[in-house]
Motif scaffolding. Structure first.
Motif, short mmCIF file in Angstrom:
data_model
loop_
_atom_site.label_atom_id
_atom_site.label_comp_id
_atom_site.label_asym_id
_atom_site.label_seq_id
_atom_site.Cartn_x
_atom_site.Cartn_y
_atom_site.Cartn_z
N GLY A 1 30.91 30.88 39.30
CA GLY A 1 29.87 31.75 39.86
C GLY A 1 30.28 32.31 41.22
O GLY A 1 30.12 33.51 41.49
N LEU A 2 30.82 31.44 42.07
CA LEU A 2 31.24 31.87 43.40
C LEU A 2 32.41 32.85 43.32
O LEU A 2 32.46 33.85 44.04
CB LEU A 2 31.63 30.66 44.26
N THR A 3 33.35 32.58 42.39
CA THR A 3 34.49 33.49 42.25
C THR A 3 34.03 34.83 41.69
O THR A 3 34.57 35.89 42.05
CB THR A 3 35.58 32.86 41.36
N TYR A 4 33.01 34.81 40.82
CA TYR A 4 32.43 36.05 40.32
C TYR A 4 31.92 36.89 41.50
O TYR A 4 32.17 38.10 41.58
CB TYR A 4 31.29 35.76 39.35
N LEU A 5 31.23 36.22 42.43
CA LEU A 5 30.68 36.95 43.60
C LEU A 5 31.80 37.53 44.46
O LEU A 5 31.69 38.65 44.97
CB LEU A 5 29.81 36.00 44.43
N VAL A 6 32.90 36.77 44.59
CA VAL A 6 34.06 37.28 45.34
C VAL A 6 34.61 38.53 44.66
O VAL A 6 34.83 39.57 45.30
CB VAL A 6 35.16 36.20 45.46
N GLY A 7 34.80 38.42 43.32
CA GLY A 7 35.31 39.57 42.56
C GLY A 7 34.39 40.77 42.68
O GLY A 7 34.84 41.91 42.86
N ASP A 8 33.11 40.50 42.59
CA ASP A 8 32.11 41.56 42.68
C ASP A 8 32.19 42.28 44.02
O ASP A 8 32.22 43.49 44.11
CB ASP A 8 30.71 40.95 42.48
N ALA A 9 32.27 41.48 45.10
CA ALA A 9 32.32 42.05 46.46
C ALA A 9 33.62 42.83 46.67
O ALA A 9 33.61 43.97 47.14
CB ALA A 9 32.21 40.93 47.49
N VAL A 10 34.75 42.20 46.30
CA VAL A 10 36.05 42.86 46.51
C VAL A 10 36.19 44.08 45.62
O VAL A 10 36.66 45.13 46.06
CB VAL A 10 37.21 41.85 46.24
N GLY A 11 35.74 43.96 44.36
CA GLY A 11 35.81 45.09 43.43
C GLY A 11 35.05 46.29 43.94
O GLY A 11 35.49 47.44 43.78
N GLY A 12 33.92 46.06 44.59
CA GLY A 12 33.14 47.15 45.14
C GLY A 12 33.86 47.85 46.29
O GLY A 12 33.79 49.07 46.44
N VAL A 13 34.61 47.07 47.09
CA VAL A 13 35.31 47.62 48.25
C VAL A 13 36.56 48.41 47.83
O VAL A 13 36.77 49.54 48.26
CB VAL A 13 35.70 46.49 49.25
N ILE A 14 37.41 47.76 46.96
CA ILE A 14 38.67 48.42 46.60
C ILE A 14 38.50 49.41 45.46
O ILE A 14 39.37 50.22 45.20
CB ILE A 14 39.78 47.40 46.23
N GLY A 15 37.38 49.32 44.70
CA GLY A 15 37.17 50.22 43.58
C GLY A 15 36.89 51.62 44.11
O GLY A 15 37.13 52.60 43.44
#
Ligand SMILES: [Zn+2]
Length: 246
Positions: free
Chosen positions: A232-246
């Protein structure tokens, strides 16, 4: 009342005496389950991180990350385990070598040392001296006995680094394949991978209680909660980073 021992009976053939005990440290079960648990938690979390950072209908990066995560983790575990076990037996063999030199150099002293160890185990001094003298008739036999008595090393039964490496490779891989499996079979929704991973986490946690003597329900739920939190925590990291670099 204790039964008298009949010493007129001949001793059984050494090969016929069963010395095998179940491994009290848990044997292969412990490293296998922990390896699989490690693979499952790390790859489940990795995949959820990629799911969180990519668009819903693109499973290619998920499969790629899942398989790369499996390979990288399994190789890393195998290399780590190889080095750990190899250095442990190198250290043990170095100690055996010191003992061997000592036995060849100072036979009387080592023979007396072994006799003292038997006396400490409750053997009469004259018998202890005699047993020690007989053991020292063959220096290699003496080395083996000293190694076992003094630092608990069984020269004939050192752990194999290769076997340890292979077992942790496959254990990690077995756990790591679980969250990737649905994607490999063409299931695009992450929910199948999530469900399968949670079942796997519960199963691993429940199996571990065979060693820890906790209740299987407690073990299963605890592992499910820990692994689920990691994902769950790694999902949140991916979600946050994906939003920035996407
Ligand atoms: Zn010694």
């Amino acid at each position: 009342m204790t039964e008298a021992v009949d010493r007129s009976e001949p001793l059984p053939d050494p090969d016929a005496v069963e010395h095998e005990h179940p491994d009290v440290t848990g044997g292969w079960l412990r490293p296998a389950v922990f390896g699989a648990m490690d693979g499952l938690v790390s790859n489940f979390a990795l995949i959820m991180g990629v799911v969180g950072g990519t668009s819903a209908n693109d499973t290619k990066p998920i499969v790629l990350a899942g398989l790369a995560g499996l390979a990288a983790g399994a190789f890393s575990m195998a290399a780590g385990e190889y080095t750990s076990v190899a250095s442990q037996s190198e250290f043990a063999l170095a100690q055996v070598e010191i003992e061997r030199e000592e036995i060849l150099r100072n036979k009387a002293g080592e023979e007396a040392e072994l006799a003292v160890m038997f006396v400490e185990k409750g053997v009469d001094e004259d018998v202890a001296r005699e047993v020690s003298a007989q053991i020292h008739r063959d220096p290699e036999n003496a080395v083996r006995v000293h190694a076992r008595e003094e630092f608990g090393v069984d020269v004939d039964d050192l752990a194999s680094p290769m076997l340890a490496a292979l077992s942790s490779f496959f254990a990690f891989g077995l756990g790591a394949i679980i969250p990737v499996l649905p994607y490999l079979l063409g299931v695009e929704s992450p929910w199948t991978a999530i469900a399968l991973s949670l079942i796997g986490l519960f199963a691993c946690g429940a199996i571990v209680t065979r060693i820890t003597a906790r209740s299987w329900l407690f073990g299963g739920v605890r592992q499910l909660a820990l692994g689920g939190a990691a994902a769950g925590l790694t999902y949140l990291v991916g979600d946050a980073v994906g939003g920035v670099i996407g």
